[in-house]
Design an enzyme around this catalytic site. Structure first.
Site, PDB file in Angstrom:
ATOM      1  N   TRP A   1      -1.257   2.722   0.578  1.00 28.57           N
ATOM      2  CA  TRP A   1      -1.614   2.657  -0.853  1.00 28.57           C
ATOM      3  C   TRP A   1      -2.466   3.849  -1.268  1.00 28.57           C
ATOM      4  O   TRP A   1      -2.342   4.347  -2.384  1.00 28.57           O
ATOM      5  CB  TRP A   1      -2.300   1.331  -1.178  1.00 28.57           C
ATOM      6  CG  TRP A   1      -1.424   0.152  -0.891  1.00 28.57           C
ATOM      7  CD1 TRP A   1      -1.698  -0.908  -0.070  1.00 28.57           C
ATOM      8  CD2 TRP A   1      -0.094  -0.091  -1.401  1.00 28.57           C
ATOM      9  NE1 TRP A   1      -0.644  -1.775  -0.043  1.00 28.57           N
ATOM     10  CE2 TRP A   1       0.356  -1.309  -0.849  1.00 28.57           C
ATOM     11  CE3 TRP A   1       0.750   0.592  -2.278  1.00 28.57           C
ATOM     12  CZ2 TRP A   1       1.612  -1.854  -1.140  1.00 28.57           C
ATOM     13  CZ3 TRP A   1       2.015   0.056  -2.559  1.00 28.57           C
ATOM     14  CH2 TRP A   1       2.425  -1.143  -2.000  1.00 28.57           C
TER      15      TRP A   1
ATOM     16  N   ASP B   1      -9.667   1.445  -5.194  1.00 29.31           N
ATOM     17  CA  ASP B   1      -8.654   0.386  -5.305  1.00 29.31           C
ATOM     18  C   ASP B   1      -9.161  -0.786  -4.475  1.00 29.31           C
ATOM     19  O   ASP B   1      -9.328  -0.667  -3.260  1.00 29.31           O
ATOM     20  CB  ASP B   1      -7.330   0.949  -4.750  1.00 29.31           C
ATOM     21  CG  ASP B   1      -6.240  -0.103  -4.573  1.00 29.31           C
ATOM     22  OD1 ASP B   1      -6.472  -1.286  -4.863  1.00 29.31           O
ATOM     23  OD2 ASP B   1      -5.128   0.298  -4.149  1.00 29.31           O
TER      24      ASP B   1
ATOM     25  N   LYS C   1      -3.010 -10.078  -5.215  1.00 31.49           N
ATOM     26  CA  LYS C   1      -3.380 -10.241  -3.818  1.00 31.49           C
ATOM     27  C   LYS C   1      -4.375 -11.394  -3.666  1.00 31.49           C
ATOM     28  O   LYS C   1      -4.116 -12.333  -2.956  1.00 31.49           O
ATOM     29  CB  LYS C   1      -3.981  -8.946  -3.254  1.00 31.49           C
ATOM     30  CG  LYS C   1      -3.081  -7.725  -3.415  1.00 31.49           C
ATOM     31  CD  LYS C   1      -1.794  -7.823  -2.615  1.00 31.49           C
ATOM     32  CE  LYS C   1      -0.676  -6.906  -3.076  1.00 31.49           C
ATOM     33  NZ  LYS C   1      -0.876  -5.497  -2.872  1.00 31.49           N
TER      34      LYS C   1
HETATM   35  C1  LIG Z   1      -0.265  -4.232  -3.196  1.00 37.05           C
HETATM   36  C2  LIG Z   1      -1.200  -3.127  -3.341  1.00 37.05           C
HETATM   37  C3  LIG Z   1      -0.937  -2.072  -4.260  1.00 37.05           C
HETATM   38  C4  LIG Z   1       0.336  -1.983  -5.067  1.00 37.05           C
HETATM   39  O1  LIG Z   1       0.316  -2.846  -6.146  1.00 37.05           O
HETATM   40  P1  LIG Z   1       1.543  -2.974  -7.180  1.00 37.05           P
HETATM   41  O2  LIG Z   1       0.965  -3.895  -8.208  1.00 37.05           O
HETATM   42  O3  LIG Z   1       2.699  -3.562  -6.430  1.00 37.05           O
HETATM   43  O4  LIG Z   1       1.839  -1.639  -7.719  1.00 37.05           O
HETATM   44  C5  LIG Z   1      -1.898  -1.078  -4.378  1.00 37.05           C
HETATM   45  N1  LIG Z   1      -3.038  -1.100  -3.643  1.00 37.05           N
HETATM   46  C6  LIG Z   1      -3.288  -2.076  -2.753  1.00 37.05           C
HETATM   47  C7  LIG Z   1      -4.561  -2.041  -1.964  1.00 37.05           C
HETATM   48  C8  LIG Z   1      -2.385  -3.120  -2.577  1.00 37.05           C
HETATM   49  O5  LIG Z   1      -2.655  -4.091  -1.688  1.00 37.05           O
END
Ligand SMILES: *Cc1c(COP(=O)(O)O)cnc(C)c1O
Length: 386
Positions: free
Chosen positions: A126, A196, A220
């Site tokens: 990511w 993130d 998540k």
């Molecule tokens: C799942 C995830 C993403 C991607 O998210 P999307 O909504 O599918 O674009 C980005 N960063 C992390 C840490 C993730 O777990």
């Protein structure tokens, strides 16, 4: 006539729901998916109860205008509860943005790259995707990486070659796929830190003031897919964005309109709000942290003593949320995933770049789920350890 009809439907529905309820909860599995992921059962039940008639307004939240007072109350309360849970300072805005994580990979550089430079720490897929996206807009520097050992650790970030023109330093705080987490934040040498936090959102307290932007996709650890929540320091919200940045990709559009410039994902916001209330009821993030530590310890302790399974991550960098592990034998891994599924432990297959298994044990995974998984692993080990 209409009223009678509605009453009949609701009564009938309730009756059917009661009849089915026992059967329904009996048939729920332990879901170790990395995302979309398990949600608190209590929250799902409450949403089911309100499905046809939200608080006497005669319709579902899904059918409601985003300009209605009922929805305004839902979004206001969600923001208020989130602020309280995370202790968000007054000089930060909370934005509800569509497009998930991938849109944030683009929004961060489009809104923050005044000098057109972003420094990225590459700790997994990511972070790497964010870095690659940033290159569309300016210079993205990879200032550290743990790619050399399949992202199984967090690199030393105490003295990084931060670009003196860097507009920000970007990290992925908890690495969903590889199961690592930063226990110490990088030394950004005074630059704005962007993180993130998708897969550790609300799993433990966090000092918001250390970050310029914290953002997380809610699917998540918070709610159903459809929203990224962006917590952003006010001075970073400006008109001075990259030329051509679309209206819907400017943080200012969301900030100026309290996330209601256009139709937001209303149902997802409603569900997130319910999860915030559940977290408050559970005792807040300190309590969640203790609970998550206890849960993760059960699994890690077993992995550390197992004669068959082992964790794939350096101990010091282990995540509380995502736990990858392997047997060392691909066929045995596949057999484990298959047998676990049949026993009601689902979505344990690891990411293809790590192989093996991964158990995501987010807030809503009950401790019993982890205990039962470990018990199942113990039995499997008895049969298959050499
Ligand atoms: C799942 C995830 C993403 C991607 O998210 P999307 O909504 O599918 O674009 C980005 N960063 C992390 C840490 C993730 O777990």
């Amino acid at each position: 006539m209409v009223t009678v009809h509605a009453a009949w439907t609701v009564t009938n529905h309730e009756k059917r729901y009661e009849e089915k309820e026992e059967e329904l909860s009996m048939s729920r599995v332990y879901n170790f998916s990395a995302g979309p992921a398990v949600l608190p059962e209590e929250v799902l039940k409450e949403a089911a109860e309100e499905m046809l008639d939200y608080k006497g307004c005669g319709m579902s939240v899904m059918e409601m205008s985003h300009r209605s007072k009922d929805f305004q109350d839902i979004i206001d309360e969600a923001e208020k509860d989130l602020r309280e849970l995370m202790n968000i300072p007054d000089n930060y805005k909370v934005l509800f943005v569509q497009g998930g994580g991938h849109v944030q990979f683009a929004m961060v550089p489009m809104n923050l790259m005044k000098n057109k430079v972003g420094d990225y720490i590459i700790t997994g897929q990511w972070a790497k995707k964010a870095y690659t996206e940033a290159k569309l807009f300016g210079t993205a520097n990879a200032v550290a990486s743990s790619a050399d050992r399949t992202f199984s650790y967090i690199p030393d970030c105490s003295d990084l070659p931060i670009d003196e023109n860097a507009d920000y330093v970007y990290i992925c705080l908890n690495n969903t796929i590889y199961g690592t987490v930063y226990h110490e934040l990088p030394n950004t040498k005074g630059k704005t830190l962007v993180a993130d936090i998708s897969s550790c959102f609300l799993s433990e307290p966090i000092d918001v003031s250390k970050f310029g932007i914290l953002w997380g996709g809610v699917q998540k650890n918070v709610g159903p897919a459809g929203v990224a929540i962006v917590i952003i320091r006010e001075d970073l919200i400006t008109e001075d964005v990259l030329p051509g940045t679309p209206t819907m990709l400017r943080y200012k559009t969301y900030a100026d309109n309290d996330s209601l410039f256009n139709t937001p994902p209303t149902y997802t916001i409603y569900m997130c709000g319910k999860v915030f209330k559940w977290l408050k009821k559970m005792g807040g993030l300190e309590v969640m942290k203790e609970r998550n530590e206890k849960k993760a310890k059960i699994l890690y302790d077993f992995l550390d003593e197992s004669r068959l399974f082992r964790g794939t991550v350096e101990k010091k960098d282990r995540s509380l949320m995502n736990v990858p592990f392997v047997t060392g034998d691909e066929e045995l891994d596949a057999l484990f995933v298959k047998e676990a599924k049949a026993a009601g432990f689902v979505n344990l297959k690891g990411h293809r770049t790590v192989g093996g298994m991964r158990a995501s044990i987010y807030n809503a995974m009950p401790i019993e789920g982890v205990e039962a998984l470990v018990e199942f692993m113990r039995e499997f080990e008895k049969k298959h350890a050499k």
